[in-house]
Design an enzyme around this catalytic site. Sequence first.
Site, PDB file in Angstrom:
ATOM      1  CB  ALA A  20      31.942  22.878  29.348  1.00  0.00           C
ATOM      2  N   GLY A  25      27.516  20.033  32.525  1.00  0.00           N
ATOM      3  CA  GLY A  25      28.058  20.832  31.419  1.00  0.00           C
ATOM      4  C   GLY A  25      29.084  20.166  30.371  1.00  0.00           C
ATOM      5  CE1 TYR A 170      21.951  24.807  43.585  1.00  0.00           C
ATOM      6  CE2 TYR A 170      20.073  23.785  44.464  1.00  0.00           C
ATOM      7  CZ  TYR A 170      21.157  23.863  43.570  1.00  0.00           C
ATOM      8  OH  TYR A 170      20.860  23.099  42.272  1.00  0.00           O
TER       9      TYR A 170
END
Length: 290
Positions: A20, A25, A170
């Site tokens: 975050a 986030g 990824y």
Amino acid sequence: MWTADDIPDLSGSTALVTGASSGIGLATALHLARRGAEVIMTARDRARGRVALERVRAAAPEGRVELRGLDLADLASVRAFTDDLDRPIDLLVNNAGVAMIPRRTTADGFEAQFGVNHLGHFALTGSLLPRLLAGQGARVVTVSSGAHAMGRIDFDDLGLENGYRRFGAYCRSKLANLLFALELQRLAGGKLLSLAVHPGPTATSIMRPGVFTRPVTSFMRLALKAPEKGALPSLYAATHPGVAGGTYVGPGPRALTPSPRALDEDLARRLWIVSEELTGVRFAALTSRP
């Protein structure tokens, strides 16, 4: 069109958002706090986390927000984090991640993109399960990506020692995210809601130097959407009263159809078992497998 203004009143609920300190986030934490949730923001870099915390507090002065350190690349950090939490969690947003980095390993020896994006969140969710089940109607939202459709999981080479490609690693981690979210819903039944999201192409810290060439990075920063828009699928999945468990939410926000590989239940079960073995975390409170 659904926007963050449509988020219902979240007073009395507690939300935990990983990663975050920036990007999606940070935007997710900010809007949850604005709507009354008590928000626990996590960050690996405490200095960046403190800057983000002050941004959320300034934007949501009436909100209850705190910052806690969490390194998803270290299972000991995950254990310490969950051991220190002493309250029910109504909403867990598995948002943190790394993308397209050079090959490296986590503190526990896992390939980093798989280790952070999938195994770290698998361990965190499992360790928090008693707190998620302590209330009613808990949700787990896991941030995947449309790139999951290009992912492949070779269980004989989880460390990618026989060939490492940043984008391939990824994609594999994002496939694992989606497989995890859907299998969690199958196991949980009605005990909680598990959803996955695809934020769409978003200008976040993935645009840091070294991931792409400077001209490509500059172009992509102009072409991609802002984190505020990239956070909408997460916020929709986290708060919309009518969304069903197992939904894969994309830009719009709207429900998307996962790739056939992400819907492979045999693959999901195998990944789950391997993830339990690698992390030592088991979801004992959920329905046992036959």
